[in-house]
Design a protein around this motif. Structure first.
Motif: not given
Lengths: 362, 128
Positions: A23, A34, A38-39, A225-226, A229, B39-40, B65-66
């Motif tokens: 993404k 980003v 998954g972050i 980048l997510g 951060d 996202g999650e 999260v974001k």
């Protein structure tokens, strides 16, 4: 010729990111990933194994010449003379009012040769300040941003995998070793922005996709980048543009440790006054107690009074609650102080924390 | 689920919400597209049982999260049930958006509103 700052920039890994289904997001004019898978997963991979970040948006400025040390002492807040050849150092770059133009890592590559790594969004402003001050010194300043791709490999297994896979010499923490990667000159640095051990590699953009693929094949998890951060916030590294700006000085930002006023850097007189007299506000980390995730811009409340503002806020995958940085009134900056954060109309109880919010020992 | 999916038995709102209509009641949730964009999901806060939701108006917040995102009601009605499992396991919104990741059940105040919603084919086409 200077680049058009409104022009969209692409990493040398852009095609590879698109092919992997990342993404993408616009960050300081750059199209960057980003997240990949998954972050949360990427974050945990860095804390427990090894993650790979494309940080090619970061800029580089080369400084060379007999006046290099004196020039950098004038520009940078830290005592550059303390850096040995092969060393690295964190600094701020200030304007005349001690406002933070950027925060930077400087590497000493040779006797009078340095490389400064800039934040993407500030690279042009940094170049202007460097150029302005360079007139008074016997020094050669060169914008080297287009000459480097930059990868960060971070996590407890990062060094071992990098050494085995790329067969390179690893620098100590906060050190740099110039060497060859893919038969091209590269810089391997013992630095990072995650609180984990690891390396940052500046290398020829042409070979970056092959090195990226090699590290992924070796089991390093691609991260965006997510996760960068959330990782940096857990260990309380400020981000310029969120937590730092030209309207905040390093003492307010909690970066007094990176300032050596006796070197006479630009803004040092102001920094000395702030250090002696204190500042009205302080940048502090906080943790939400219970539900809610604060975001940048949320007001900080004490009693019925607005006493500050969240500058960065996110959900911490390691602590599993809301965390962030807030700029608040100095009398409330003591760790442990109870505050409230107005998250879209709901008051969420929070507490000022000590740095870092997350550590392995915890 | 990692592949897009828009079940045929649901009705869709352009703000990426779905409704499973059963008589004068409906179960509501967010679509595969919504959860993928977000996202999650790490935090969900929904309405109380007994409160009202209004078509096209936000009734809940989901946070990844974001970012935070409003959830818009595809239909109007009174909340008769909220998914009790989401406070402990909000990730169900990602893993099973049409099943265990449902958000609320409502008693419809105006069942005719459903005529304005899209079917699976129309919603899928709107994402092209």
């Amino acid at each position: 010729m200077p680049n058009d700052p409104t022009e969209m920039r692409f990493s040398p890994l852009h095609e590879a990111h698109l092919a992997s289904g990342a993404k993408m997001v616009l960050f300081s004019g750059w199209q960057m990933p980003v997240s990949f898978d998954g972050i949360k997963e990427e974050h945990i991979a860095v804390r427990t194994h090894a993650g790979l970040f494309d940080v090619s948006h970061m800029g580089q400025i080369e400084v060379e010449g007999p006046g290099a040390l004196a020039f950098l002492q004038r520009l940078l807040t830290n005592d550059v003379a303390l850096m040995e050849i092969g060393g690295a150092q964190y600094s701020c770059l200030l304007n005349d009012d001690a406002g933070v133009i950027d925060d930077l890592i400087t590497y000493r590559l040779g006797g009078d040769r340095y490389l400064v790594v800039t934040n993407a969004g500030n690279h042009e402003a940094d170049l202007i300040q460097f150029g302005k001050v360079a007139r008074d010194f016997d020094v050669y300043v060169r914008d080297a941003a287009s000459r480097y791709a930059m990868l960060a490999v971070q996590g407890p297994n990062a060094r071992r995998i990098v050494a085995g896979q790329l067969r390179i010499e690893l620098p100590p923490r906060m050190g740099v070793i110039p060497q060859q990667i893919g038969r091209r000159p590269a810089l391997v640095c013992g630095t990072g922005y995650t609180g984990e051990d690891g390396v940052e590699i500046m290398l020829d953009p042409e070979i970056a996709p092959a090195i990226w693929a090699e590290l992924v094949d070796a089991g390093v998890v691609p991260c965006g980048l997510g996760a960068r951060d959330t990782l940096r916030l857990e260990v309380c590294f400020p981000l310029h543009g969120n937590d730092l700006s030209e309207s905040i000085d390093p003492v307010t930002a909690g970066l007094g440790w990176a300032c050596s006023e006796q070197t006479g850097f630009i803004g040092s007189d102001k920094v000395a006054v702030f250090r002696a007299n204190g500042t009205d506000e302080r940048l502090v980390p906080f943790e939400i107690e219970g539900d809610g995730i604060a975001r940048g811009g949320n007001p900080v409340i004490s009693g019925e009074e607005t006493v500050g503002e969240v500058t960065s806020g996110t959900w911490s995958p390691s602590l599993e609650n809301g965390i962030g940085f807030a700029l608040i009134r100095s009398d409330l900056a003591e760790p442990g102080t109870a505050i409230e954060i107005d998250v879209r109309g709901k008051r969420r109880p929070a507490r000022v924390s000590s740095k870092p919010l997350y550590s392995k020992k915890r | 689920m990692s592949e897009p999916s828009y079940p045929e038995d649901l009705r869709y709102h352009p703000e990426h919400d779905w409704a499973r209509i059963e008589g004068d009641e409906a179960t509501l949730g967010v679509t595969w597209y919504a959860q993928d964009s977000l996202g999650e999901v790490v935090f969900y806060e929904g309405p109380e049982v007994g409160s009202s939701v209004v078509k096209d108006e936000p009734y809940a917040e989901v946070e990844s999260v974001k970012a935070v995102s409003d959830v818009v009601a595809p239909l109007s009605g009174e909340v008769i049930e909220v998914n009790p499992d989401l406070s402990d396991a909000p990730e169900a919104v990602n893993t099973d958006p049409y099943g265990t990741g449902w958000l609320i059940r409502i008693r419809l105040s105006d069942p005719a509103e459903a005529d304005a919603l899209m079917d699976s084919a129309a919603y899928s086409a709107s994402l092209e």
